[in-house]
Design an enzyme around this catalytic site. Structure first.
Site, short mmCIF file in Angstrom:
data_model
loop_
_atom_site.label_atom_id
_atom_site.label_comp_id
_atom_site.label_asym_id
_atom_site.label_seq_id
_atom_site.Cartn_x
_atom_site.Cartn_y
_atom_site.Cartn_z
N VAL A 296 0.83 -1.21 0.00
CA VAL A 296 0.00 0.00 0.00
C VAL A 296 0.86 1.26 0.00
O VAL A 296 0.54 2.24 -0.67
CB VAL A 296 -0.99 0.01 1.19
CG1 VAL A 296 -0.28 0.29 2.51
CG2 VAL A 296 -2.08 1.05 0.95
N LEU A 610 -7.50 2.71 5.62
CA LEU A 610 -7.71 1.90 4.43
C LEU A 610 -7.29 0.47 4.76
O LEU A 610 -6.10 0.14 4.77
CB LEU A 610 -6.89 2.44 3.25
CG LEU A 610 -6.89 1.57 1.98
CD1 LEU A 610 -8.31 1.42 1.43
CD2 LEU A 610 -5.96 2.14 0.93
N ALA A 611 -8.26 -0.38 5.05
CA ALA A 611 -7.97 -1.79 5.34
C ALA A 611 -7.76 -2.54 4.04
O ALA A 611 -8.50 -2.36 3.07
CB ALA A 611 -9.13 -2.41 6.13
N HIS A 612 -6.75 -3.38 3.98
CA HIS A 612 -6.42 -4.10 2.76
C HIS A 612 -5.46 -5.23 3.10
O HIS A 612 -4.84 -5.24 4.17
CB HIS A 612 -5.75 -3.17 1.75
CG HIS A 612 -4.45 -2.64 2.27
ND1 HIS A 612 -4.39 -1.56 3.14
CD2 HIS A 612 -3.18 -3.07 2.12
CE1 HIS A 612 -3.13 -1.36 3.47
NE2 HIS A 612 -2.37 -2.25 2.88
N ALA A 613 -5.31 -6.15 2.18
CA ALA A 613 -4.28 -7.18 2.26
C ALA A 613 -3.75 -7.38 0.84
O ALA A 613 -4.20 -6.71 -0.10
CB ALA A 613 -4.84 -8.48 2.82
#
Length: 692
Positions: A296, A610-613
């Site tokens: 990110v 901003l949540a993400h993987a």
């Protein structure tokens, strides 16, 4: 004879075209007046030794013209071995640090005086400078009775220091048996790490990673491995137990390379060192992004950098944004990983890039405070120059005409980005269509390509194709050489063919679809693609990235969510995507695990997360959800807590979600809009505020 004079002779010996005083002054970092004095002394030397003097070509510069027999005699005369000459200060510093850090014998100052043929006062000054250079690596040199000179510092820092020292001292590290083609500094390196060892490492690289590529990545990896191996064989090991507990995400090819090194050199019972070398070498890999935090941050920084450089230079880089962002994203991701352990690449073309692309270089340089804020480290000028190459390549693509008159192949061992820069400059300046950028190991492929001639940045032999040796960066002297070369081979000129990219046409038609129909248009998109393919029209899908309003559905907007902690908040905001099977349960757990391991890095702005993987953690398709938070949730971020609005992004590649990322970056910089979003009461009100 001075080393500088020898380098000057070699410069003229291997140039087929006149060289201007300006070019020489820039390369040797001397004033024009001093450079002219050097030329006069050189001509005197030629006369005394019965060689032709340099000729002045009006308006072009100086040229050395002599028979092949005379050239061979001159090369024989200036050829030298490192042991027979007095070294320059830089060469002495390199010899000193390598003898102390890599030598198998004890090092005493009185012995070095005799070996280097210098006075005690000169050696004292060399040691003073050397100690000063080592301070930034938190490494010091101690003089201990009966032990001589020894390094004091963490082994990890010492290895990084040696690698950095060599990279800054040696412009172009090559593995060649011919002494005449080795610089004095390379000969010094081979005193302490034998050429045979380097060749064995390079052979393993060819067998486990790539047999054909020959670029900076390969050279840096081989060099660092040689340093690591020599230190380890000299009984200097990593003592910290941290590495044995660290989970590595290294690529399969790097793991195979390291295992082959251990097998080849019979290294056993060194799990700590295996993990260390695997991790460090993987940070060199521009193709790998090992963690979600790097993924990110690389995305955000590359987008912000493009916007910044465009604003500073007023060059419309966004027209070439897809390819530019992809290249920057890969480079920055690798840079983030390297900086964790203070490993930055040396750039042998740094000064040339600064001189020829000054405006872009300064624009990139002015963005470095943003890098420093994220990385907590200072970017070197070498890394800034690498970033500049990506923009310079796009600039050439923007400027070039879309018609070509010749076909060629470029041979470049400085890396893909530099080779691409040279090819784009050839297209822009001389209407040359470059079919491929190859390394010197891929020469055989030229036979299979329909090309008229070959441009190369390294000395090679090519049969049946006209060849021109060039520097990677095209300067005024190079332009004249290329023009003369094309004139000489004008019989290869081809009729130009018009090249059409129908991306904009496709985008305009899609816009028309959206305006004229309220029906679902996915099927129509596919039919339109078929029509374009049938008519042999090109669609660059990377430039057709959906907007945030195309991806964010009403059912994925959650209002006034309550959560006890950040883990529950991530779980709730991701639930709509899980319900639609856009993500898996594993993706949610990967998001939580990532924050557990790396901290609140997903809090990207004031009250904004901003949540993400990573895509491989369970992203099935592109998707976005968002939640406003009734009572702010603490993530542990010093400046941006509490989080009042959180997005969850599922991305399946490195480009389809870029418009969404740009929208979020704008939101980071618009605190007023963010506050309006937090206080909205309905989904329609939220959408109107967000999309506008």
């Amino acid at each position: 004879m001075k080393d500088r004079t020898i380098k000057l002779i070699r410069k003229f010996l291997y140039s087929d075209f006149p060289i201007s005083i300006d070019t020489l002054s820039e390369e040797f970092q001397l004033s024009k007046r001093t450079m002219r004095n050097e030329i006069n002394q050189l001509n005197t030397y030629f006369i005394d030794n019965d060689f032709p003097v340099l000729q002045t070509i009006r308006g072009k510069g100086l040229r050395l013209t002599m028979t092949e027999q005379k050239k061979e005699a001159l090369i024989e005369l200036i050829g030298r071995d490192v042991h027979d000459e007095i070294l320059t200060r830089d060469e002495r510093l390199l010899d000193l640090i390598l003898s102390i850090s890599l030598g198998k014998k004890k090092v005493f100052l009185y012995q070095k005086e005799e070996e280097l043929q210098i006075s005690k006062s000169t050696l004292d000054e060399d040691m003073r400078r050397l100690r000063q250079l080592l301070t930034k690596y938190t490494v010091e040199i101690l003089s201990i009775p009966k032990q001589g000179l020894v390094l004091n510092g963490k082994e990890r820092s010492i290895r990084t220091m040696i690698y950095s020292f060599i990279n800054k001292m040696v412009d172009n590290f090559t593995l060649t048996d011919e002494i005449k083609n080795q610089s004095v500094k390379q000969q010094i390196i081979f005193k302490y790490i034998s050429l045979e060892v380097f060749k064995k490492i390079d052979q393993i690289y060819g067998e486990s990673i790539s047999a054909s590529e020959d670029n900076l990545y390969r050279k840096n990896l081989v060099l660092f491995t040689g340093i690591w191996l020599t230190r380890f064989q000299n009984k200097q090991s990593i003592q910290s137990p941290d590495w044995s507990h660290k989970e590595t995400h290294a690529s399969q090819e790097i793991q195979e390379f390291v295992q082959a090194i251990f097998d080849k050199f019979s290294i056993q019972d060194a799990a700590n060192e295996y993990k260390y070398l695997t991790f460090i070498l993987d940070t060199f890999n521009p193709k790998n992004m090992s963690t979600s935090i790097e993924w990110v941050q690389a995305q955000l920084l590359s987008i912000q950098l493009i916007q910044h450089v465009e604003n500073e230079t007023h060059i419309p880089f966004t027209k070439k944004e897809a390819d530019l962002q992809e290249g920057l994203y890969q480079h920055i991701g690798s840079l983030l990983s390297r900086l964790r352990y203070d490993v930055q690449f040396a750039n042998p073309l740094k000064e040339t890039i600064k001189a020829n692309y000054d405006t872009i270089y300064r624009a990139v340089e002015s963005f470095t405070p943003e890098f420093n804020k994220v990385l907590k480290k200072q970017l070197t000028e070498d890394e800034i120059a690498f970033l500049t190459i990506h923009f310079s390549t796009s600039l050439s693509e923007l400027n070039q005409e879309l018609t070509y008159f010749y076909r060629a192949v470029v041979i470049c061992n400085h890396g893909l980005a530099t080779g691409k820069l040279l090819s784009e400059n050839l297209k822009e300046l001389f209407h040359i269509e470059v079919l491929a950028v190859l390394s010197s190991r891929e020469i055989e492929l030229i036979k299979k390509l329909d090309v008229d001639f070959v441009f190369s940045t390294v000395s090679i032999e090519i049969k049946n194709k006209p060849l021109l040796i060039l520097e990677p960066i095209i300067k005024e002297d190079s332009k004249e050489a290329i023009a003369a070369f094309l004139s000489q081979h004008s019989q290869y000129r081809r009729l130009s063919n018009e090249h059409r990219d129908s991306t904009q046409l496709f985008s305009d038609i899609l816009t028309l679809f959206d305006k004229k129909t309220s029906q679902k248009v996915e099927c129509q998109y596919q039919e339109l693609e078929k029509i374009f393919r049938k008519n042999h029209l090109t669609i660059n899908k990377r430039e057709l990235q959906p907007m945030i309003q195309d991806v964010l559905k009403d059912e994925n907007i959650l209002m006034n969510v309550e959560a006890k902690n950040w883990k529950e908040l991530i779980t709730k905001v991701s639930h709509p995507l899980l319900k639609e099977r856009i993500i898996t349960e594993n993706y949610i757990q990967a998001m939580i695990d990532s924050v557990d391991e790396y901290g609140p890095y997903i809090v990207i702005g004031k009250h904004l997360a901003l949540a993400h993987a990573r895509p491989e953690d369970g992203a099935n398709s592109l998707g976005l959800s968002v939640a406003t938070v009734k009572s702010g949730v603490e993530f542990g971020h010093e400046e941006n807590d509490p989080v009042k609005i959180i997005f969850c992004l599922s991305a399946v590649d490195s480009f389809s979600h870029l418009n969404i990322m740009r929208h979020l970056i704008d939101l980071i910089n618009d605190e007023e809009k963010l506050n309006q979003l937090v206080t909205t009461k309905t989904i329609d009100e939220f959408k109107q505020t967000l999309f506008n």
